[in-house]
Scaffold this motif. Structure first.
Motif: not given
Length: 309
Positions: A155-161, A105-119
């Motif tokens: 595992q999460e960092g190498s496979q899913r993120y 959930s924390t890394i998904d929040a990172v993704k959401a923040h970076l997506l929201a900042r896209r131009t």
């Protein structure tokens, strides 16, 4: 052709609406993680597709995880990368399921923040949309050591993120932490080891001042922002998990019941600090958009670039 062989966004569950788009950034990150091996990179893409089909979008934050205060994301660094502090002294082993949910959930929040900042242009400072992870071992002891959580993180960092971490800082490294580091090194990918920087207690202040602007650092590190508190002293959601992380959850409408109020809510109301079936935004009719049969976005609505809940 790698780009043509990877599944297109329309082929993902719900047409790519329940996760970030499979675009050049996502594909490039996986290709780099696979050391330019196309077949291995395709496997990462396929596995991620299966993962998101089971989660039906981003992983929602658990109030028990937030209460622990292990993950703390207060701001971005000087390059615009989210800074995720992992405060080891608040971690206890024995609940790997909660740890996994909290990590996702924390890394998904990172993704959401970076997506929201896209131009409409790639970021020159952070083109692969990565973040900085800072493991703070201040006050941590042997009781905080958890090899199961370590393996879960790898595992999460190498496979899913894959390839989302730009730099790992290990702060307040003592002799015991160095021993743990030497034991853990063989389990890490060489690329991960190269990204790690061990920082002794006497050097933490200077290190953080190089990484994070002074106006975003608390006084304890020579900065001018508000002090960072521990979970026991936290009175608001921002105190508990960091201002940046709190803002992502509030904007997305996914703050769980039982979480602390936001700073704005605490200032505007004299109600009890614990949330009781109130909406994340504080209004009576906002609620979780999924309960209304609509999409709830991680971050501001941004069309096909939105990661949804």
């Amino acid at each position: 052709n790698w780009r043509e062989r990877a599944p297109v966004e329309a082929g993902w569950p719900d047409g790519g609406r329940l996760h970030e788009p499979l675009d050049d950034i996502a594909l490039s990150s996986r290709l780099i993680a696979a050391e330019l091996n196309v077949e291995n990179a395709l496997n990462l893409v396929r596995n991620y597709q299966v993962f998101r089909s089971t989660t039906r979008g981003g992983v929602l934050p658990d109030p028990q995880w937030l209460k622990k205060g292990i993950a703390f994301m207060p701001c971005e660094d000087r390059l615009g990368r989210p800074c995720l502090f992992i405060r080891a002294k608040y971690h206890r082993s024995g609940n790997i399921a909660l740890f996994r949910v909290g990590l996702r959930s924390t890394i998904d929040a990172v993704k959401a923040h970076l997506l929201a900042r896209r131009t409409d242009r790639f970021s020159e400072d952070n083109p692969l949309e990565q973040y900085v992870m800072l493991f703070d071992f201040d006050g941590a002891g042997w009781s905080n050591l958890d090899w199961e959580a370590f393996h879960c993180t790898i595992q999460e960092g190498s496979q899913r993120y894959p390839n989302m971490v730009a730099q790992n800082y290990l702060l307040n490294v003592s002799a015991s932490v160095r021993w743990i580091w030497r034991t853990a090194c063989p389990l890490m990918h060489p690329r991960t080891r190269r990204k790690c920087c061990l920082v002794a207690p006497r050097d933490v202040r200077a290190c953080l001042q190089k990484v994070i602007p002074l106006e975003r650092l608390p006084p304890q590190y020579g900065g001018t922002s508000a002090p960072w508190t521990g979970p026991d002293e936290a009175r608001t959601l921002e105190d508990q998990i960091g201002e940046l992380l709190a803002n992502v959850y509030v904007r997305a409408g996914v703050v769980p019941d039982g979480a602390l109020p936001t700073r704005a809510q605490a200032e505007a109301s004299s109600a009890p600090l614990s949330r009781h079936a109130s909406s994340p935004s504080g209004s009576e009719d906002s609620g979780d958009l999924r309960d209304q049969g609509k999409l709830s976005l991680w971050g501001r609505p941004c069309g096909p670039l939105a990661c949804c809940f």
